[in-house]
Every structure is written in structure tokens, then in C-alpha cells.
Design an enzyme around this catalytic site. Structure first.
Site, PDB file in Angstrom:
ATOM      1  N   HIS A 173       0.699  -1.203  -0.034  1.00  0.00           N
ATOM      2  CA  HIS A 173       0.024  -0.078   0.083  1.00  0.00           C
ATOM      3  C   HIS A 173       1.146   1.059  -0.114  1.00  0.00           C
ATOM      4  CE1 HIS A 173      -3.657   2.356   1.297  1.00  0.00           C
ATOM      5  NE2 HIS A 173      -2.639   2.964   1.270  1.00  0.00           N
ATOM      6  N   GLU A 174       2.107   1.353   1.015  1.00  0.00           N
ATOM      7  CA  GLU A 174       2.741   2.140   0.819  1.00  0.00           C
ATOM      8  C   GLU A 174       3.218   2.806  -0.369  1.00  0.00           C
ATOM      9  OE1 GLU A 174       1.218   4.493   3.046  1.00  0.00           O
ATOM     10  OE2 GLU A 174       0.238   3.211   4.018  1.00  0.00           O
TER      11      GLU A 174
END
Ligand code: ZN
Length: 489
Positions: A254-255
Site C-alpha cells: 500500500h505505502e
């Protein structure tokens, strides 16, 4: 030097200082000593004061009057500067500084109260935060809708009413899907313990596979994973739970999605107003495309299953098909950040309605816990057992981030549109993804969307990438097809 050049030179220093402010925030969440919080609040307050003075500098209005953009990129720079300047000029300097100092301290109070399950201890701080944000919203709205004024900070051009209409359209199909899925047998989950070193190794490998540029970034540990910075210094954080490796892996992916967006922007835009992601919703569309549509796909989980077996040995899942189902297990939990794709947007809708009422003065801080718990029971069918599983779970409100939550769902909606268009353009995509080769997918996103930074308006850049009008339809189609298939409903 022309007025345009003077303005851009001035702006470049402001952007550089803003990056420094961001890095102080990164430091606070990763390596800052515990006893430094008070001093750090003062440091951030001082820097915010300098930034506010620069962003409201009277010379900007003079330069804007005279500046002539040399090309379309210059036009976009001026548009961003005008928007920011107008916003900053509306908020009194004293209020802006008080907000910065209060939010920095409030975050510490929130963390302490959350650990102690102490709602009463947090309420006075939250009351102060809400009061300041109401004052800011009213200054920004100039008689218009105060919540819209806050949304505009994160999603320029979008209103609370548009968000509400989108959520109303999504809700019936999400609720129906949730009911069908929860009525079916749940797939098996992972069993066993997954050592920290193994998780960190796979996490780094995942970052590489999804195209993270290590020469301009690094990964550290934080309680709540985030990404920070833009241009040539974009850092991410993740976390490790020994019983739940998916938490670490999917937080990392996600990051990396956020970071890849920042790293993918045309380098010529670095340290300029268009040198960063154009909105939170578009940002989230990148992280969600990486994490869910790609990272939790049948194709990619096949690759991840093999890598996890190599690193951790047996963990109670017989084959790649079972692993795909385990990754995508649906369960009605309390925590938004741990929610599956079916429940996630319902968590956002709850927060959206409550914070909109708070900012508009239709709900007071004293009634928030009751309102949260009543709504949660109605939407999720279970009672909140403790505040850290309820209204104390998210950091956002303590940081004054009102208007931010709905951009998470907007990001999911945009991700649905983008990956639909990507799949139409790249028919052989799953074959490559199954081999752990994400370069075609991430390259498509970089080329169609990421490199533009703030060149186009948020909705416009998504529309250009997709070549159709963005709507919630593709996301809902994707969710129904995926979870209908997994659960046989
Ligand atoms: Zn995100």
C-alpha cells in the site's frame, strides 16, 4: 527575471521548507525520542509559522498579477499557487499557528488515551481540535458549506454532497454483497507464527517487485504505516505482527503505491507546486491499485504463496487457490485499517457522516462516542467492545484531518476505474503478475497517471488515464465478481 521566474524561485524555497516540515513529521513517527514531543511541537509550530508567512507573502499576489506562464505546465503551476495562496490568505496567521501546535500535541494525547481506553481523557483535546477546525472551515468557506471547505484541502473540486451521493449509490450493493458473503462458509486462515526477519525480508522484496526506488527511499517501522515526502526523498514505513504477516506485506505494498506515485512524477516538477500527488483520492487510488487490485489478485497471490512457503515453510494452507481465499477472507472487524475490501468502505461512510455532522455543528464532541457505537452496531451487526476498537482507533481527528476519510473510498473508486482501463490495455497482464513481474502494471500507472503530478485536476487526470467518466460502477463490479467467486455467492 520575469514575474513568473521570481514567483517560481520563491515557491521552490517554500516547497523545500515544506519537505523539511514533512521530514520532521516522519522523524516524529519513526525514530524521535519519547521525551522530545514538547520541543518537537514547538519546532513544527515555528516552521509552520514560517511557511504560513511565505504562503501569504504579499509579493505573491503582485507576482500572480504580472506572471505570464510560458506554457501549459506553467499554467498548472500558477493555478496551484493561486489556489494555495487564496486558501492561506483566508486563515489568520494566529489561527494557523494555533492549529499546527495543537494538532502536534493532540496526537500524543490521543495515543496515550487510546492505550488507556480513556475517552473522557481525550474529549477536552478533541473539543479544542474540533473548535479550531470549525473556525478554520468557516474562514475558508466564506459563508459556504464549512465541510466542503475542508474536503477541498484533500480533494480539490469535490464537495461533501458529491461524496454523499457516491456513497448512497455504493451502499446498497455493498450491503447486499456483505450479506451474501457472510452467509457463506469462511475460507481457512493462516496458522502459526511468522518470524520478524522473514517478514522484513519479504516486505523489502515486495517493495522492489512493485517498483519502489530504493536509491530515493527507505523503509522503517511505525505504529501506523505511512509514506512521506516527494521528489527525490520518499520514505515509507510498515509494521510487523508475528501472527499476521499479511498486515506487514499489504501495508508495505500500500505505502509503496503512495511512494511510487511521488517517485514517478516527472522529475522536472520536483520542488514545484505540481511536483506532488494531485489529491488524496488520486493518491489512494495508486496505493489501492497496488495493494488490492494487483496485490490481492489471484495471479499475484500465487507468486506470494510460493515465496512465503520458501521463507516460512508450512502454514496450514494447501495450495495457491486456498491462499488466495485466505488473503481475501471477509470478516466484520472493528478496525478500518484491517478491514477487507467488502467492509472497508462501510467504515469510511460511518466516519464521513459523523465528521460532517461534527464540523457543521449538528453533532457535539460529547455525543460522538454514542453516535459512533450506535452506527457501528447498525452497520456491522456487533457492539463496539472498547474505545480503541471504536472512536479512538484512528489518528486522523486528533491531527485535525476532517474531510480526509472520504478520500479513501474515492481512492478505491478511482482504483476500480484505473485497473479496469489497465486490464483493457494490457490483455496479458495476469500472466506476468503471476511470475512476480509487476513492471507492466506499474509502468502503465506511471505513464498514464503518476508522471503528471499536479498538471491536471484530480478527476481529470483519472478520466484521461481511463478514457471514460470515473464512477463507482467498476469498483462494485470488481468486488462482486471477485468475492462472489471466492465465496460462491
Ligand atoms: Zn493510503
Amino acid at each position: 527575471m520575469s514575474a513568473f521566474d521570481d514567483l517560481m524561485a520563491f515557491q521552490r524555497q517554500t516547497e523545500a521548507l515544506a519537505q523539511v516540515a514533512g521530514r520532521l513529521g516522519w522523524d516524529q513517527e519513526t525514530v524521535m525520542p519519547e521525551g522530545s514531543a514538547g520541543q518537537r511541537a514547538e519546532e513544527i509550530g515555528a516552521l509552520e509559522g514560517v511557511l504560513h508567512a511565505r504562503r501569504t507573502d504579499p509579493r505573491i499576489a503582485e507576482w500572480l498579477d504580472k506572471a505570464k506562464a510560458p506554457d501549459a505546465v506553467g499554467e498548472a503551476q500558477l493555478r496551484q499557487i493561486r489556489r494555495m495562496h487564496k486558501r492561506m490568505s483566508k486563515v489568520p496567521a494566529k489561527l494557523a499557528e494555533e492549529i499546527a501546535t495543537t494538532m502536534s500535541l493532540a496526537q500524543g494525547v490521543w495515543a496515550e488515551c487510546r492505550a488507556k481506553e480513556d475517552v473522557a481523557g481525550f474529549l477536552p483535546t478533541l473539543r479544542k481540535v474540533v473548535g479550531l477546525k470549525r473556525a478554520e472551515a468557516e474562514a475558508l468557506a466564506e459563508g459556504g458549506d464549512p465541510y466542503d471547505a475542508l474536503v477541498d484541502d484533500y480533494e480539490p473540486g469535490m464537495t461533501g454532497a458529491e461524496m454523499a451521493a457516491m456513497f448512497d449509490a455504493m451502499r446498497p450493493r455493498l450491503v447486499a454483497l456483505r450479506e451474501r458473503v457472510l452467509g457463506a462458509a469462511a475460507p481457512k486462515g493462516l496458522v502459526g507464527s511468522f518470524d520478524r526477519a522473514g517478514q522484513e525480508a519479504i516486505s523489502r522484496e515486495l517493495a522492489t517487485v512493485f517498483g519502489y526506488d530504493w536509491s530515493r527511499g527507505r523503509i522503517d517501522m511505525a505504529v501506523h504505516p505511512f509514506s512521506s515526502g516527494s521528489g527525490h526523498d520518499v520514505r515509507i514505513t510498515t509494521r510487523v505482527s508475528e501472527t499476521d504477516p499479511f498486515n506487514c506485506f499489504y501495508s508495505t505494498i500500500h505505502e509503496v503505491g503512495h511512494a511510487a506515485y511521488e517517485q514517478g512524477i516527472n522529475p522536472a516538477y520536483a520542488l514545484t507546486p505540481i511536483g506532488q500527488g494531485v489529491s488524496m483520492g488520486v493518491h489512494e487510488s495508486q496505493s489501492r491499485s497496488y495493494e488490492n487490485q494487483l496485490g490481492r489478485s489471484r495471479a499475484f497471490t500465487g507468486w506470494l504463496f510460493t515465496r512465503m512457503r520458501e521463507v516460512f515453510g508450512e502454514f496450514g494452507i494447501a495450495d495457491a487457490e486456498g491462499f488466495y481465499k485466505a488473503v481475501n477472507r471477509v470478516h466484520p472487524g472493528y478496525i478500518r485499517t484491517e478491514a477487507d475490501e467488502v467492509h472497508y468502505n462501510l467504515h469510511v461512510m460511518l466516519r464521513f457522516d459523523l465528521e460532517r455532522a461534527l464540523i457543521k455543528g449538528k453533532l457535539e464532541v460529547s455525543g460522538l462516542e454514542d453516535a459512533w457505537n450506535t452506527r457501528f452496531r447498525a452497520d456491522f451487526g456487533v457492539a463496539v467492545d472498547r474505545p480503541s476498537n471504536g472512536m479512538l482507533q484512528d489518528v486522523h481527528w486528533s491531527c485535525g484531518l476532517f474531510g480526509y476519510f472520504p478520500t479513501y473510498t474515492l481512492g478505491n473508486v478511482y482504483a476500480g476505474c484505473l485497473v479496469k482501463a489497465m486490464r483493457a490495455d494490457l490483455p496479458g497482464l495476469d500472466g506476468r503478475v503471476a511470475k512476480g513481474d509487476l513492471s507492466e502494471a506499474t509502468g502503465w500507472l506511471r505513464d498514464k497517471l503518476q508522471r503528471h503530478g499536479g498538471l491536471y485536476e484530480p478527476r481529470d487526470v483519472v478520466r484521461r488515464a481511463c478514457r471514460f467518466e470515473p464512477s463507482e460502477g467498476p469498483l462494485l463490479d470488481y468486488l462482486e465478481a471477485k468475492f462472489g467467486g471466492i465465496y460462491g455467492v
